[in-house]
Design a protein around this motif. Structure first.
Motif, PDB file in Angstrom:
ATOM      1  N   MET A 151       0.753  -1.156  -0.140  1.00 56.84           N
ATOM      2  CA  MET A 151       0.012  -0.026  -0.075  1.00 56.84           C
ATOM      3  C   MET A 151       0.901   1.285  -0.091  1.00 56.84           C
ATOM      4  SD  MET A 151      -3.196   0.782  -0.001  1.00 56.84           S
ATOM      5  CE  MET A 151      -4.295   1.892   0.463  1.00 56.84           C
ATOM      6  N   ASN A 152       2.179   1.235   0.706  1.00 55.24           N
ATOM      7  CA  ASN A 152       2.721   2.428   0.667  1.00 55.24           C
ATOM      8  C   ASN A 152       3.685   3.022  -0.662  1.00 55.24           C
ATOM      9  OD1 ASN A 152       4.298   4.423   1.812  1.00 55.24           O
ATOM     10  ND2 ASN A 152       6.087   3.244   2.601  1.00 55.24           N
ATOM     11  N   GLN A 153       3.513   1.662  -1.642  1.00 53.73           N
ATOM     12  CA  GLN A 153       4.232   2.195  -2.846  1.00 53.73           C
ATOM     13  C   GLN A 153       2.977   2.438  -3.582  1.00 53.73           C
ATOM     14  OE1 GLN A 153       5.507  -1.391  -4.993  1.00 53.73           O
ATOM     15  NE2 GLN A 153       6.539  -0.407  -6.442  1.00 53.73           N
ATOM     16  N   ARG A 154       1.605   2.181  -3.340  1.00 53.03           N
ATOM     17  CA  ARG A 154       0.556   2.620  -4.265  1.00 53.03           C
ATOM     18  C   ARG A 154       0.747   4.222  -3.876  1.00 53.03           C
ATOM     19  NH1 ARG A 154      -5.355   0.085  -4.856  1.00 53.03           N
ATOM     20  NH2 ARG A 154      -5.995   1.733  -6.119  1.00 53.03           N
ATOM     21  N   ARG A 155       0.612   4.619  -2.679  1.00 50.26           N
ATOM     22  CA  ARG A 155       0.722   6.154  -2.199  1.00 50.26           C
ATOM     23  C   ARG A 155       1.758   6.766  -2.674  1.00 50.26           C
ATOM     24  NH1 ARG A 155      -0.704   5.866   4.287  1.00 50.26           N
ATOM     25  NH2 ARG A 155      -2.920   5.256   4.020  1.00 50.26           N
ATOM     26  N   ALA A 156       2.920   6.183  -3.132  1.00 55.34           N
ATOM     27  CA  ALA A 156       3.862   6.954  -3.737  1.00 55.34           C
ATOM     28  C   ALA A 156       3.572   7.310  -5.230  1.00 55.34           C
ATOM     29  CB  ALA A 156       5.200   6.235  -3.556  1.00 55.34           C
ATOM     30  N   VAL A 157       3.152   6.155  -5.834  1.00 54.82           N
ATOM     31  CA  VAL A 157       2.790   6.592  -7.015  1.00 54.82           C
ATOM     32  C   VAL A 157       1.589   7.601  -7.280  1.00 54.82           C
ATOM     33  CG1 VAL A 157       1.504   5.077  -9.137  1.00 54.82           C
ATOM     34  CG2 VAL A 157       3.418   4.221  -7.893  1.00 54.82           C
ATOM     35  N   ILE A 158       0.781   7.715  -6.401  1.00 51.03           N
ATOM     36  CA  ILE A 158      -0.364   8.663  -6.383  1.00 51.03           C
ATOM     37  C   ILE A 158       0.131   9.838  -6.257  1.00 51.03           C
ATOM     38  CG2 ILE A 158      -2.257   9.516  -5.287  1.00 51.03           C
ATOM     39  CD1 ILE A 158      -3.253   6.686  -4.514  1.00 51.03           C
ATOM     40  N   TRP A 159       1.178  10.219  -5.380  1.00 51.69           N
ATOM     41  CA  TRP A 159       1.832  11.557  -5.115  1.00 51.69           C
ATOM     42  C   TRP A 159       2.595  11.799  -6.400  1.00 51.69           C
ATOM     43  CZ3 TRP A 159       0.062  15.038  -2.011  1.00 51.69           C
ATOM     44  CH2 TRP A 159      -0.544  14.552  -0.860  1.00 51.69           C
ATOM     45  N   VAL A 160       3.190  11.018  -6.840  1.00 55.01           N
ATOM     46  CA  VAL A 160       4.242  11.262  -8.071  1.00 55.01           C
ATOM     47  C   VAL A 160       3.162  11.587  -9.196  1.00 55.01           C
ATOM     48  CG1 VAL A 160       5.490  10.465  -9.996  1.00 55.01           C
ATOM     49  CG2 VAL A 160       5.761   9.868  -7.409  1.00 55.01           C
ATOM     50  N   SER A 161       1.983  11.018  -9.388  1.00 50.12           N
ATOM     51  CA  SER A 161       1.163  11.476 -10.379  1.00 50.12           C
ATOM     52  C   SER A 161       0.533  12.812  -9.998  1.00 50.12           C
ATOM     53  CB  SER A 161       0.102  10.512 -10.545  1.00 50.12           C
ATOM     54  OG  SER A 161      -0.623  10.093  -9.459  1.00 50.12           O
ATOM     55  N   LEU A 162       0.255  13.177  -8.954  1.00 47.12           N
ATOM     56  CA  LEU A 162      -0.104  14.632  -8.908  1.00 47.12           C
ATOM     57  C   LEU A 162       0.895  15.652  -8.788  1.00 47.12           C
ATOM     58  CD1 LEU A 162      -2.605  13.607  -6.032  1.00 47.12           C
ATOM     59  CD2 LEU A 162      -3.139  14.016  -8.346  1.00 47.12           C
ATOM     60  N   GLY A 163       1.982  15.285  -8.939  1.00 48.14           N
ATOM     61  CA  GLY A 163       3.189  16.127  -8.886  1.00 48.14           C
ATOM     62  C   GLY A 163       3.216  17.667  -9.779  1.00 48.14           C
ATOM     63  N   ALA A 164       2.787  17.074 -11.073  1.00 45.46           N
ATOM     64  CA  ALA A 164       2.634  18.020 -12.161  1.00 45.46           C
ATOM     65  C   ALA A 164       1.405  19.055 -11.945  1.00 45.46           C
ATOM     66  CB  ALA A 164       2.714  17.640 -13.648  1.00 45.46           C
ATOM     67  N   PRO A 165       0.293  18.808 -11.796  1.00 42.31           N
ATOM     68  CA  PRO A 165      -0.772  19.602 -11.240  1.00 42.31           C
ATOM     69  C   PRO A 165      -0.773  20.266 -10.218  1.00 42.31           C
ATOM     70  CG  PRO A 165      -1.655  17.271 -12.003  1.00 42.31           C
ATOM     71  CD  PRO A 165      -0.142  17.134 -11.909  1.00 42.31           C
ATOM     72  N   LEU A 166      -0.013  19.698  -9.088  1.00 40.59           N
ATOM     73  CA  LEU A 166       0.589  20.427  -7.998  1.00 40.59           C
ATOM     74  C   LEU A 166       1.472  21.582  -8.005  1.00 40.59           C
ATOM     75  CD1 LEU A 166       0.399  17.697  -5.066  1.00 40.59           C
ATOM     76  CD2 LEU A 166      -1.304  19.404  -5.421  1.00 40.59           C
ATOM     77  N   LEU A 167       2.463  21.278  -9.017  1.00 41.16           N
ATOM     78  CA  LEU A 167       3.269  22.210  -9.285  1.00 41.16           C
ATOM     79  C   LEU A 167       2.685  23.483  -9.919  1.00 41.16           C
ATOM     80  CD1 LEU A 167       6.409  23.082  -9.478  1.00 41.16           C
ATOM     81  CD2 LEU A 167       6.414  21.961 -11.893  1.00 41.16           C
ATOM     82  N   ILE A 168       1.672  23.248 -10.793  1.00 43.89           N
ATOM     83  CA  ILE A 168       1.088  24.153 -11.599  1.00 43.89           C
ATOM     84  C   ILE A 168       0.276  25.151 -10.616  1.00 43.89           C
ATOM     85  CG2 ILE A 168      -0.627  24.805 -13.101  1.00 43.89           C
ATOM     86  CD1 ILE A 168       0.312  22.536 -14.826  1.00 43.89           C
ATOM     87  N   LEU A 169      -0.450  24.487  -9.581  1.00 42.84           N
ATOM     88  CA  LEU A 169      -1.251  25.071  -8.351  1.00 42.84           C
ATOM     89  C   LEU A 169      -0.413  25.985  -7.596  1.00 42.84           C
ATOM     90  CD1 LEU A 169      -3.997  25.249  -7.404  1.00 42.84           C
ATOM     91  CD2 LEU A 169      -3.355  23.322  -5.629  1.00 42.84           C
ATOM     92  N   LEU A 170       0.805  25.407  -7.363  1.00 40.24           N
ATOM     93  CA  LEU A 170       1.632  26.060  -6.521  1.00 40.24           C
ATOM     94  C   LEU A 170       2.056  27.506  -7.218  1.00 40.24           C
ATOM     95  CD1 LEU A 170       3.199  26.146  -3.883  1.00 40.24           C
ATOM     96  CD2 LEU A 170       5.057  24.914  -5.016  1.00 40.24           C
ATOM     97  N   ALA A 171       2.710  27.176  -8.503  1.00 34.44           N
ATOM     98  CA  ALA A 171       2.987  28.289  -9.128  1.00 34.44           C
ATOM     99  C   ALA A 171       1.870  29.617  -9.556  1.00 34.44           C
ATOM    100  CB  ALA A 171       3.504  27.996 -10.705  1.00 34.44           C
ATOM    101  N   LEU A 172       0.478  28.939  -9.523  1.00 36.34           N
ATOM    102  CA  LEU A 172      -0.551  30.100  -9.628  1.00 36.34           C
ATOM    103  C   LEU A 172      -0.808  30.656  -8.325  1.00 36.34           C
ATOM    104  CD1 LEU A 172      -2.948  27.950 -11.992  1.00 36.34           C
ATOM    105  CD2 LEU A 172      -1.680  29.872 -12.588  1.00 36.34           C
ATOM    106  N   LEU A 173      -0.554  29.652  -7.339  1.00 36.50           N
ATOM    107  CA  LEU A 173      -0.743  30.552  -6.107  1.00 36.50           C
ATOM    108  C   LEU A 173       0.498  31.410  -5.683  1.00 36.50           C
ATOM    109  CD1 LEU A 173      -1.896  27.658  -3.744  1.00 36.50           C
ATOM    110  CD2 LEU A 173      -3.317  29.519  -4.526  1.00 36.50           C
ATOM    111  N   ALA A 174       1.567  31.358  -5.915  1.00 41.96           N
ATOM    112  CA  ALA A 174       2.793  32.055  -6.045  1.00 41.96           C
ATOM    113  C   ALA A 174       2.672  33.332  -6.724  1.00 41.96           C
ATOM    114  CB  ALA A 174       3.988  31.293  -6.103  1.00 41.96           C
ATOM    115  N   SER A 175       2.045  33.291  -8.107  1.00 46.25           N
ATOM    116  CA  SER A 175       1.796  34.601  -8.562  1.00 46.25           C
ATOM    117  C   SER A 175       0.906  35.361  -8.172  1.00 46.25           C
ATOM    118  CB  SER A 175       1.637  33.994 -10.179  1.00 46.25           C
ATOM    119  OG  SER A 175       0.346  33.698 -10.029  1.00 46.25           O
ATOM    120  N   GLN A 176      -0.265  34.704  -7.335  1.00 44.34           N
ATOM    121  CA  GLN A 176      -1.040  35.752  -6.755  1.00 44.34           C
ATOM    122  C   GLN A 176      -0.320  36.586  -5.577  1.00 44.34           C
ATOM    123  OE1 GLN A 176      -4.175  36.441  -7.589  1.00 44.34           O
ATOM    124  NE2 GLN A 176      -3.627  35.099  -9.292  1.00 44.34           N
TER     125      GLN A 176
END
Length: 75
Positions: free
Chosen positions: A1-26
């Motif tokens: 189960m721990n490996q599955r969570r890691a895969v989920i976090w990695v797959s959310l990396g790019a959208p979270l990066l964009i979200l963080l950048a948009l928040l930083a631009s504000q």
């Protein structure tokens, strides 16, 4: 189960990066907003690359399945 969570976090990396950048631009004003542009471009590039790769793999799989269903095909 721990490996599955890691895969989920990695797959959310790019959208979270964009979200963080948009928040930083504000939070930034004027010319400082340009500093978030690389993060947006990298996140967008990763998402587009992933989508195109997935589309190519699906098209290849469909072609292989259709070729396998064709009568008289041994390959």
């Amino acid at each position: 189960m721990n490996q599955r969570r890691a895969v989920i976090w990695v797959s959310l990396g790019a959208p979270l990066l964009i979200l963080l950048a948009l928040l930083a631009s504000q939070q930034r004003q004027g010319k400082d907003q340009v500093q978030v542009l690389p993060a947006v471009l990298v996140g967008s590039g990763l998402m587009i690359s992933s989508a195109l790769g997935r589309q190519r793999r699906r098209a290849r799989l469909l072609a292989d399945l259709q070729r396998a269903r064709t009568p008289g095909s041994n390959s």
